[in-house]
Motif scaffolding. Structure first.
Motif, PDB file in Angstrom:
ATOM      1  N   GLU A 105       0.822  -1.207   0.000  1.00 31.90           N
ATOM      2  CA  GLU A 105       0.000   0.000   0.000  1.00 31.90           C
ATOM      3  C   GLU A 105       0.857   1.258   0.000  1.00 31.90           C
ATOM      4  N   ASP A 106       1.898   1.291   0.838  1.00 30.52           N
ATOM      5  CA  ASP A 106       2.753   2.473   0.912  1.00 30.52           C
ATOM      6  C   ASP A 106       3.550   2.665  -0.373  1.00 30.52           C
ATOM      7  N   LYS A 109       1.330   4.203  -2.939  1.00 30.73           N
ATOM      8  CA  LYS A 109       1.106   5.625  -2.678  1.00 30.73           C
ATOM      9  C   LYS A 109       2.305   6.461  -3.118  1.00 30.73           C
ATOM     10  N   GLN A 415       5.105  10.241   2.280  1.00 28.03           N
ATOM     11  CA  GLN A 415       4.241  10.640   1.164  1.00 28.03           C
ATOM     12  C   GLN A 415       4.121  12.160   1.078  1.00 28.03           C
TER      13      GLN A 415
END
Length: 575
Positions: A105-106, A109, A415
């Motif tokens: 997921e990271d 992103k 992010q």
């Protein structure tokens, strides 16, 4: 009815002694008409929504129906739809992957935020951890249509590295006494620091200054005990894990040549691992000469069937003294300002950075500016204004790429740090374009030796001048190995460069080139067919609008050649 008018500026017929060599190159300018094709309103392409994922699937189905395929990066495609050609960010972003951003997921992103290259620091984490990250990135590239390259960064010589054994930083008080030793022990001991190299104290005298990480803390050597040093803190500060030490005598760096190879056994094991897993870049740490770079490039080319680029890190005094020959030997450069600031005075870093970037542009090698760009964001959600100014200055100097280290690897705001880089670099690029600031390379050096290379170089120089003067929306280059794409990038044109290639390793290597959007596509020997096919595909995806103009550069040698070679610059206007 469409009418085409051609303006052809040609450089006569050249008769070559070798009939197997062709110097056929063209440059053409073509406004794209979308009449008869439905255009799509600009909209950011976020593949995480079901509606937009379905839209992408429709486009894929259309491509398959027409027998066409266009490997366009999903993030660049979305940015193009939202901002148009001139709104595309040209400065690339490298993110160091660590425990704070290693989940699927990271990583997704970071890729959605604009990460072009994922860096793995081989100093940290296990082989299994690195393998897991590489495979996750490749899975995201395949499933989410990203184009994120993978770089491994070798540990390099650790003769200057010391560690206090604690997992976090340790505060150093003034006048406290510390022992620096080469004795190995587990865990940590009070006021004791382990050196990685047994001979770390060779040539050091009582009274010398020991500096940690370029000034995070400083000590005076008050006693030598065998190979160990007993030191008193003279300038308190913070002692980070795995810090770099240097010694100064009367304010001058103590130079020591331990005669150790640039790459250790662990480095070679890591390189073998990277080759086996198909990484795109290998960054060499603590490079001291060009021979070590050439040796690694030869080794990698003999081991890998795909092209893996070797980058040299400029992070010590020796590499600065041999800068030009190291740049010439390498496939690119990383300005490792953190370690470099240990070997040279801090006030020289800005000037040295600008010199390195200029040399890299002269020699047509991509350059990454690294270390402490947004250091405060390791702990805080917003950067300092000075950090934003630092990022903007690197962009103003036309660095190819900016790199995050701890900001993304261990910080909780990775992010946001990527977003700051994206916004700051895009704003500075826009300002430069609005101010019509001269991006031409002063005193540009001729790189090509053969006639073929010199012609390619001149065509790219002229093509960029034409693109800027005519105000075209984009430059399209069709290339096998990416050479002319890099020559176009070297000139830093106003419009973005779309590099169409049928070689995946070339596509991944071009991820570091300023202003280049690499696109994977099936190419034939018929260049007119290639141009028509790619334009049709881009029109099908709704990424161009009526009246958009592109300048087209060809960099593919036809399969069938004759003894005559024809170079031309063609301006085609379709009305």
């Amino acid at each position: 009815m469409a009418v085409a008018s051609d303006l052809v500026l040609s450089r006569g017929l050249i008769i070559t002694k070798n009939p197997s060599i062709s110097f056929k190159s063209h440059v053409s300018v073509t406004p794209i008409l979308s009449k008869g094709c439905q255009t799509v309103k600009p909209k950011y392409c976020n593949l995480r929504t079901k509606a937009q994922a379905a839209e992408v699937q429709v486009l894929i189905d259309q491509e398959n129906k027409h027998g066409l395929s266009l490997g366009f990066d999903a993030v660049s495609e979305g940015e193009l739809r939202e901002k148009g050609f001139l709104g595309l960010r040209k400065t690339k972003m490298v993110c160091t992957i660590g425990p704070a951003c290693c989940s699927m997921e990271d990583l997704e992103k970071l890729a959605m935020g604009g990460m072009n290259v994922a860096r793995l620091n081989m100093c940290h984490n296990t082989r299994e951890w690195h393998l897991d990250v590489i495979r996750k990135i490749k899975q995201l590239n395949h499933e989410k249509l990203f184009c994120v390259s993978v770089m491994i960064d070798t540990e390099g010589s650790q003769i200057h590295v010391v560690d206090h054994g604690e997992p976090n930083s340790v505060k150093v008080e003034e006048d406290s006494i510390w022992l620096f030793t080469a004795i190995k022990f587990e865990g940590s001991r009070p006021f004791t620091v382990k050196a990685n190299y047994a001979g770390f104290s060779e040539g050091i005298e009582v009274g010398d200054e020991l500096v940690i990480d370029g000034g995070m803390a400083s000590f005076e050597v008050i006693e030598k005990v065998g190979n160990d040093l007993r030191c008193k803190c003279t300038d308190p500060g913070v002692f980070l894990p795995r810090a770099k030490l240097s010694f100064r005598r009367n304010g001058i760096l103590v130079e020591r040549n331990h005669g150790l190879p640039t790459l250790s056994k662990k480095d070679w094991d890591d390189i073998e691992f990277g080759i086996a897993e198909g990484v795109d870049f290998i960054a060499m740490s603590f490079v001291c000469d060009a021979d070590s770079v050439r040796h690694l490039k030869k080794y990698v080319s003999g081991k890998s069937s795909r092209s893996i680029k070797v980058l040299a890190k400029i992070e010590n005094l020796e590499s600065l003294q041999k800068l030009e020959e190291i740049v010439e030997a390498s496939d690119g450069i990383m300005v490792a300002r953190g370690d470099l600031g240990v070997d040279i005075p801090l006030e020289q870093i800005p000037t040295v950075q600008e010199i390195i970037i200029h040399v890299c542009r002269q020699l047509n090698k991509p350059v990454i500016v690294a270390s402490q760009l947004l250091e405060s964001m390791v702990e805080y959600p917003t950067p300092t204004r000075a950090e934003v100014a630092d990022v903007s200055e690197a962009v103003r100097q036309y660095a190819d790429a900016l790199m995050l280290s701890g900001e993304s690897a261990i910080g909780p705001f990775g992010q946001k740090a990527v977003s700051v880089l994206q916004m700051a670099s895009s704003r500075m690029e826009l300002w430069s374009r609005e101010e019509n600031r001269q991006s031409a390379l002063c005193g540009q050096r001729q790189l090509g030796e053969s006639l073929h290379d010199r012609i390619a170089e001149q065509i790219c120089n002229c093509a960029v001048d034409m693109a800027n003067n005519l105000g075209v929306d984009a430059i399209f280059v069709y290339t096998k190995h990416g050479h002319m794409a890099s020559l176009l990038s070297r000139n830093r044109p106003n419009p973005p460069i779309f590099a169409f290639t049928n070689d995946d390793s070339t596509r991944m290597a071009l991820n570091l080139q300023w202003g280049v959007i690499p696109v994977l596509v099936n190419l034939s020997d018929d260049m007119e067919t290639n141009i028509a096919k790619t334009i049709d595909l881009i029109k099908m995806k709704g990424m161009v609008k009526y009246g958009d103009a592109v300048l087209v550069v060809l960099d593919l040698t036809p399969a069938h050649v004759t003894s005559t070679a024809f170079q031309s610059i063609q301006v085609k206007t379709i009305v």
